[in-house]
Each structure stands twice: as C-alpha cells, then as structure tokens.
Enzyme design. Structure first.
Site, PDB file in Angstrom:
ATOM      1  N   GLY A 124       0.818  -1.133  -0.075  1.00  0.00           N
ATOM      2  CA  GLY A 124      -0.079   0.075  -0.092  1.00  0.00           C
ATOM      3  C   GLY A 124       0.756   1.275  -0.099  1.00  0.00           C
ATOM      4  N   LEU A 125       0.755   2.059  -1.190  1.00  0.00           N
ATOM      5  CA  LEU A 125       1.292   3.362  -1.362  1.00  0.00           C
ATOM      6  C   LEU A 125       0.422   4.220  -1.640  1.00  0.00           C
ATOM      7  CD1 LEU A 125       3.986   5.268  -1.256  1.00  0.00           C
ATOM      8  CD2 LEU A 125       4.442   4.469  -3.453  1.00  0.00           C
ATOM      9  N   THR A 126      -0.314   3.985  -2.798  1.00  0.00           N
ATOM     10  CA  THR A 126      -1.144   4.906  -3.240  1.00  0.00           C
ATOM     11  C   THR A 126      -2.543   5.361  -2.405  1.00  0.00           C
ATOM     12  OG1 THR A 126      -0.572   3.940  -5.671  1.00  0.00           O
ATOM     13  CG2 THR A 126      -2.621   5.384  -5.480  1.00  0.00           C
ATOM     14  N   GLU A 127      -2.777   6.573  -2.548  1.00  0.00           N
ATOM     15  CA  GLU A 127      -4.075   6.970  -2.072  1.00  0.00           C
ATOM     16  C   GLU A 127      -4.984   7.888  -2.883  1.00  0.00           C
ATOM     17  OE1 GLU A 127      -2.966   9.178   1.614  1.00  0.00           O
ATOM     18  OE2 GLU A 127      -1.705   7.601   2.392  1.00  0.00           O
ATOM     19  N   PRO A 128      -6.243   8.048  -2.411  1.00  0.00           N
ATOM     20  CA  PRO A 128      -7.147   8.736  -3.217  1.00  0.00           C
ATOM     21  C   PRO A 128      -6.695  10.103  -3.905  1.00  0.00           C
ATOM     22  CG  PRO A 128      -8.164   7.800  -1.473  1.00  0.00           C
ATOM     23  CD  PRO A 128      -6.813   7.678  -1.222  1.00  0.00           C
ATOM     24  N   GLN A 336      -7.133  -4.917 -34.725  1.00  0.00           N
ATOM     25  CA  GLN A 336      -7.228  -4.647 -36.121  1.00  0.00           C
ATOM     26  C   GLN A 336      -6.977  -5.643 -37.003  1.00  0.00           C
ATOM     27  OE1 GLN A 336      -8.383  -1.447 -36.137  1.00  0.00           O
ATOM     28  NE2 GLN A 336      -8.599  -1.142 -38.184  1.00  0.00           N
ATOM     29  N   GLU A 363       2.054   1.098 -11.218  1.00  0.00           N
ATOM     30  CA  GLU A 363       3.645   1.232 -10.650  1.00  0.00           C
ATOM     31  C   GLU A 363       4.235   2.554 -11.441  1.00  0.00           C
ATOM     32  OE1 GLU A 363       5.893  -2.202  -9.625  1.00  0.00           O
ATOM     33  OE2 GLU A 363       4.176  -3.431  -9.470  1.00  0.00           O
TER      34      GLU A 363
END
Length: 379
Positions: A124-128, A336, A363
């Site tokens: 867990g690193l990313t936040e809203p 395609q 990432e």
C-alpha cells in the site's frame, strides 16, 4: 549485449507455461466476466514456487533470479494478464519488500508463508488524493508508547481485500517534509484494518483491486520495516524492481496478442488467400515482432544490471515505459488484424487490449517513467 537463456530459465518458463495452459486458460473469460480473484489458483502456484520466485530457499522460496522471474511472468501473462499482475504484485512488492528491508525475525515469520501462498500479499502506497505525489500522503502512523496507530485509506491496492498481509507506507512526519514516511507490516484481522471498495475495472478484472482502510489500527513497533523515516527510500527501491516485473507483464501481454494475430492472419482468408499475404497486415506483424524484440532486450538489460548489483533505476524505467507502450500498441494492432471479430469476446485479443492499458498506468505512469529517465540521464 546478448542474453542467452540458461537451461534453468528455459525449464522454468516451460513449467510456468504448462501451468498457465492447464490451470488458467480454461477459466480466463469466466474469471474476467465476474471479476473473480481465484485465490485457490494462487495456492496451487505457491506449491510450484511461483509465489516465492525471488525468496531464498532458506526462507522457503524458489531462490531464483530476475531472468527466471521475468520469463515466468511473461508465460503467465501471455495467457492471462490479470493472473500475471497479481503474481507480480505479490512477489515484487509485498514479498520482496520484506525480503529486502525486513529483519531476520520478520523474514522468518512472513517469507515462508508468502512463498507458498499461505499468505497472499498486498502493498500500500497510493491514496485517493496522492498517486504520484506520495510525499503528501494522508495515511498517518503516530507513535504511542511501543505501538503505532495508523489512520487513513489506501486505494488501487492489488489484493486490498483478500490479502492476508500488507506492507503499508505511512506518513510519520509533516506533509512534504524530508524523510517523513515509514513502512509497516499489517496483518489482516487486526482491529482497525478493513477492506473498502473493490474497483470495477476495464481490464485486469481477475486481479483484485480494492481500498485498504485504517481506523485507529494499532500495531506493535516490531511490525515496522527498517528505520523510521526511510519509507520513501524503501518504496523507490522496491518500485525499481517492480518496474521490471510490470515490463515483463507488458511483454507477456504483447506476445500473447502478437501470437494470436499471427495465427489468425494465416488462417483468415479473403480474396482467396490468407490475409497475412497482404502488405497492410504483414507490415503490422513485422512492427509487432520488432517492438517486442526491442522491449525484451530492454528488460533483459535491466535484469542483468539488477542481478549484478549495478544501478538500474534508469534501465528499469526504460523497460517499463517502452514495454508497456508496446503492449498497448501491439494489442491495438492485433484487434485491427482480427477486424470485427477482434471486437468480440469470442476471440482473445479484446482482453489483451483491455489488460494492456493498465501497464501504462500501474507502478508509475508512462509520464512518470519519462521523468525518472530524464532525471537519471541529466544527473
């Protein structure tokens, strides 16, 4: 520089490829449609050593290197990007963070269970409100005697709901201050740690992505990884290795889409001949093959530097940036080649198309990779 696969690397690739065809391929679209994260599959992968690829044998892992790790991810991703992504996040982020920065007690406690998939790992690193701007994260850990109390929310977390153990980066200083973050190991089931919203995604739908919520979550100081204030240093080092894994994931998706396009171009007839005979199609296939080969060289170079202990930040960012963009382009061109059929779920390329997009975001976006590369070459 030429990189020839060792016999071990080829054997490992064969094992992973056989497993993917037998245990993953029959269920790919079923899991994708309902966004099922097949925990039971990862338990089986644990038995093969695929969930502890980089973990030394002394801690119950396979004890392999980054070349082997790269080809394993590629083989899995050629069949299903979602499973490749989850395997990569478990190995590169959670498990590798504990392996790299954990003390001996922490390694003995967690690595064997992560390596055999008794535990599924999250990171867990990313936040809203703080994606690339992690220095202003709002998840805070406050010292209370010999404990820490964590409050905040992490989002876009692979295995945020089903993960048994999470490595979490928290702010332990003032916003924007230098050395203001620290890292903690948090086990599922302790009071104050819960799962939030599970994301309904465009692609990578069988890889669970969810919020992790911390509400006065109290943990012992023994759960701290490394020194107080070293959180961002740790995270950046882990992300360097993680970028190799996402590059390999991207390459696997590209290879899967390319192989499907080549086969279809040979089998599909128009004007009394295979469409592969038409220059408009054959040139697309030539571009795909060339770009895939170039991406593979970048990845192998990053793996080589990683394994020889040299600095590889620039090379990992280059590999991740280029391979992820190649995955998107190859998947688009594959659709395609298939024409109208490529737009349906009866054929595999629409899923490669959906899955590939995440590789340019997760990432570190392609734009962030360019920042990293520019910073490294302008030092």
């Amino acid at each position: 520089m030429e990189f020839n696969q060792s016999e071990l690397t080829e054997q490992v690739a064969q094992t992973a490829g056989d497993f993917a065809k037998q245990h993953i391929l029959p269920h790919v679209m079923e899991w994708d449609e309902v966004q099922e994260f097949p925990v039971h599959l990862f338990k089986e992968m644990g038995k093969l050593g695929l969930m502890g690829v980089l973990v030394p044998e002394a801690y119950g892992g396979a004890g392999l290197g980054y070349f082997e790790y790269s080809v394993i991810i590629q083989e899995i991703a050629q069949v299903c990007g979602s499973i490749g992504l989850s395997m990569a996040a478990h190995n590169s982020l959670c498990t590798n963070h504990i392996l790299t920065f954990g003390n001996e007690e922490q390694k003995k406690k967690y690595l064997p269970k992560l390596a055999d998939a008794t535990f599924i790992g999250a990171w867990g690193l990313t936040e809203p409100n703080t994606g690339s701007d992690a220095g202003n994260m709002q998840t805070v850990a406050l010292k209370d005697g010999n404990d820490w109390i964590i409050n905040g929310t992490k989002c876009w977390i692979t295995h945020g709901k089903s993960g048994d153990v999470a490595v979490v980066v928290c702010r332990t200083g003032e916003p924007g201050a230098k050395n203001n973050a620290s890292v903690f190991i948090v086990e599922r089931g302790i009071p104050g740690f819960s799962a939030g919203k599970k994301e309904n995604k465009l692609g990578m739908r069988a890889s669970e992505t969810a919020e992790m919520i911390f509400d006065n979550c109290r943990i012992s100081d023994a759960q701290r990884l490394g020194e107080v204030g070293s959180g961002f240093h740790q995270a950046l080092k882990i992300l360097d290795g993680g970028r190799i894994s996402i590059a390999a994931l991207s390459l696997g998706i590209a290879k899967g889409a390319y192989k499907a396009a080549v086969q279809y171009a040979k089998e599909r007839h128009q004007f009394n001949q295979p469409i592969a005979n038409f220059q408009g199609i054959s040139f697309k296939l030539a571009d795909m093959a060339t770009e895939i080969a170039a991406a593979e060289m970048l990845i192998n170079n990053a793996c080589h530097l990683k394994m020889t202990g040299e600095k590889f930040t620039r090379e990992a960012a280059m590999a991740k940036y280029y391979a992820s963009e190649v995955a998107g382009k190859v998947a688009t061109d594959a659709v395609q080649v298939f024409g109208g059929y490529g737009y349906t779920k009866d054929f595999p390329v629409e899923k490669y198309y959906r899955d590939a997009k995440l590789c340019t975001i997760g990432e570190g976006t392609s734009e962030i990779q360019k920042i990293v590369i520019a910073r490294e070459i302008l030092l």
